[in-house]
Design an enzyme around this catalytic site. Sequence first.
Site, PDB file in Angstrom:
ATOM      1  N   MET A 136     -48.433   3.248 -75.782  1.00  0.00           N
ATOM      2  CA  MET A 136     -48.377   2.066 -76.644  1.00  0.00           C
ATOM      3  C   MET A 136     -49.430   1.037 -76.244  1.00  0.00           C
ATOM      4  O   MET A 136     -49.964   0.322 -77.095  1.00  0.00           O
ATOM      5  CB  MET A 136     -46.980   1.454 -76.602  1.00  0.00           C
TER       6      MET A 136
ATOM      7  N   PHE B  99     -31.024 -11.398 -41.843  1.00  0.00           N
ATOM      8  CA  PHE B  99     -31.696 -10.180 -42.288  1.00  0.00           C
ATOM      9  C   PHE B  99     -31.076  -9.688 -43.595  1.00  0.00           C
ATOM     10  O   PHE B  99     -29.865  -9.518 -43.700  1.00  0.00           O
ATOM     11  CB  PHE B  99     -31.580  -9.100 -41.215  1.00  0.00           C
ATOM     12  N   GLN B 100     -31.906  -9.481 -44.599  1.00  0.00           N
ATOM     13  CA  GLN B 100     -31.529  -9.003 -45.926  1.00  0.00           C
ATOM     14  C   GLN B 100     -30.539  -9.935 -46.627  1.00  0.00           C
ATOM     15  O   GLN B 100     -29.727  -9.494 -47.446  1.00  0.00           O
ATOM     16  CB  GLN B 100     -30.978  -7.574 -45.861  1.00  0.00           C
TER      17      GLN B 100
ATOM     18  N   LYS C 202     -20.106  -8.756 -46.176  1.00  0.00           N
ATOM     19  CA  LYS C 202     -19.749  -7.563 -45.427  1.00  0.00           C
ATOM     20  C   LYS C 202     -18.363  -7.660 -44.801  1.00  0.00           C
ATOM     21  O   LYS C 202     -17.564  -6.717 -44.851  1.00  0.00           O
ATOM     22  CB  LYS C 202     -20.807  -7.322 -44.338  1.00  0.00           C
TER      23      LYS C 202
ATOM     24  N   GLU D 252     -32.218   1.700 -56.432  1.00  0.00           N
ATOM     25  CA  GLU D 252     -31.123   0.928 -57.034  1.00  0.00           C
ATOM     26  C   GLU D 252     -31.321   0.704 -58.530  1.00  0.00           C
ATOM     27  O   GLU D 252     -30.345   0.668 -59.286  1.00  0.00           O
ATOM     28  CB  GLU D 252     -30.957  -0.425 -56.320  1.00  0.00           C
TER      29      GLU D 252
END
Length: 573
Positions: free
Chosen positions: A486, A127-128, A177, A65
Amino acid sequence: MTASESNGSTNGAVPARSGGQVICEAILAEDIDVIFGMPGGASLPFYDSLYHYQDRIRHVLARHEQGAGFAANGYARATGKVGVATSTSGPGATNLVTSMANDHMDSVPVVYITGQVARPAIGSDAFQETDITGISIPITKHNYLVMHADELPRVMAEAFYLAKSGRPGPVVVDVPKDVFLEETTVPAPDRVNLRGYRPVRAGNLKMVRRAAEVINASERPMIMAGHGVDISGAAPELFELATGGNIPVVTTLHGVGGFPETHPLSFGMLGMHGLAYANFAMGETDCIIGLGVRFDDRAVGKVDEFGPNAKVVHIDVDPAEIGKVLDTEVPIVGDLKLTLQALNPLIEHRERRPWIGQLNEWRQNHPSLDIPDSPDTVLPQEVVRSIYDASGGDARVIADVGQNQMWASQHFWYEKPRRFFSAGGLGPMGYALPAAMGVQMGAPGEPVWCVTGDGGLLINIQEFNTLAAEKIPVKVAILNNAHLGMIRQWQQFFYEGRYMGAFLDNPDFAKVAEAFGLRGVSVSSRDELHEAIADAHAYDGPVVLDVHVDRVENVYPMIVPGTGVRSVIEDPR
């Protein structure tokens, strides 16, 4: 009256659409043809809607993502449109947080559409389930949790408007959802009218006239051009101001390309790794004309040494930036393009021979961009120069973060806006590869080069799979010095060479690229370099060049943190 009540709406009967359809229609209304994302359980209903729009909206499946968010950033910056990234709930949404923060720091318009657990499950630690709106409050311009499909037409219109207007930035639309599935007959509004949100237009004319007086009276003026030049499309007005008034120009990292870098009035990038003469100029100027800049610490250094005897004219669309760092003689809040259109007719042309002569003397005596001899190794600067030569300077270059970022900004001469892309304010490694995908998809048919370090590449190397699957013809040049460069440089300079966590035990990146289905080429010599870059530039498809460069080359010039523009460290060779 609520914000939704104040919005005008299209008259007439509107067919029922699912929440997912409403979002797809809003994307199309913005003339956006590509979105980036990764599905999950909570966002599957949106993907089911997207299935029916795939002839008009191309979905690019990122392999992480964060890659989707960076790709949307690149698409937005290449096109001037709003980028769109999407994810599921929970870890999908939290994986976008770095991308959101990067957009916020760099003023890039991206709308994030995140799935959320169904409404009955919200607050139950399902969940999630994650409160992405709460998490993202400090790093977004605005966000929404949409609890009814009837709200979606208004919310989507507002989200795109907020993302691209005023000072651009990211907006999150979190959709449960079941709201993706719920139907609505509410039409999309024909205009957005948010109470209390009034993006400014041209700056106050009285202050514009005062700015002209200060600029015309100055003997040693300097224009400091930033990202706002690109955002507002003000490059033509900047050119008119500089050439009409005979005023030298320096740029910030994000301002690179806003003014043609081969023009005699261009004195390059300033800042921590800016050109020595650009920094010297900012110590001696008597008038700083800040255009679309926020006077970032990496650009300014020690504030007391930055234009200590200068009057400051600052034009920016965000009032929060005015006076935040430098005391400002003439503050102007306004759209940069419109404000310069009002200012330019008031600017007098002056020769300023002593000042421009001094600048050119510094440029001659402190060249900054000379590449030292290196008979035994390829220097990373040479890679960027070779890309410049192969492309004739006509390429879009996306840099990662670290040494490669500085070399890519220094050693390629950018003549137009939207040719150099980098992650500036947040500085997330791993930006370049996915962002280059977004740039390429926003500028199909144009040459796009990703210049990345080996460390940055490894953070999002999974997007090699996306490059191959989507046949995105990005050319990737890895400056492979087997270090977090760096980090190693700072440990050398400031920690007496106590190297810890800087060495990288890299794989053979050319073979890794081939395993992903890409053309991979390993380069170890100067002769191989020029041939490989020329071949890659001409190849119609993605290419990965694993260029083994000098492992301990440092970036110069350099201003040590906490010191000022007079304390430039130049290459000792």
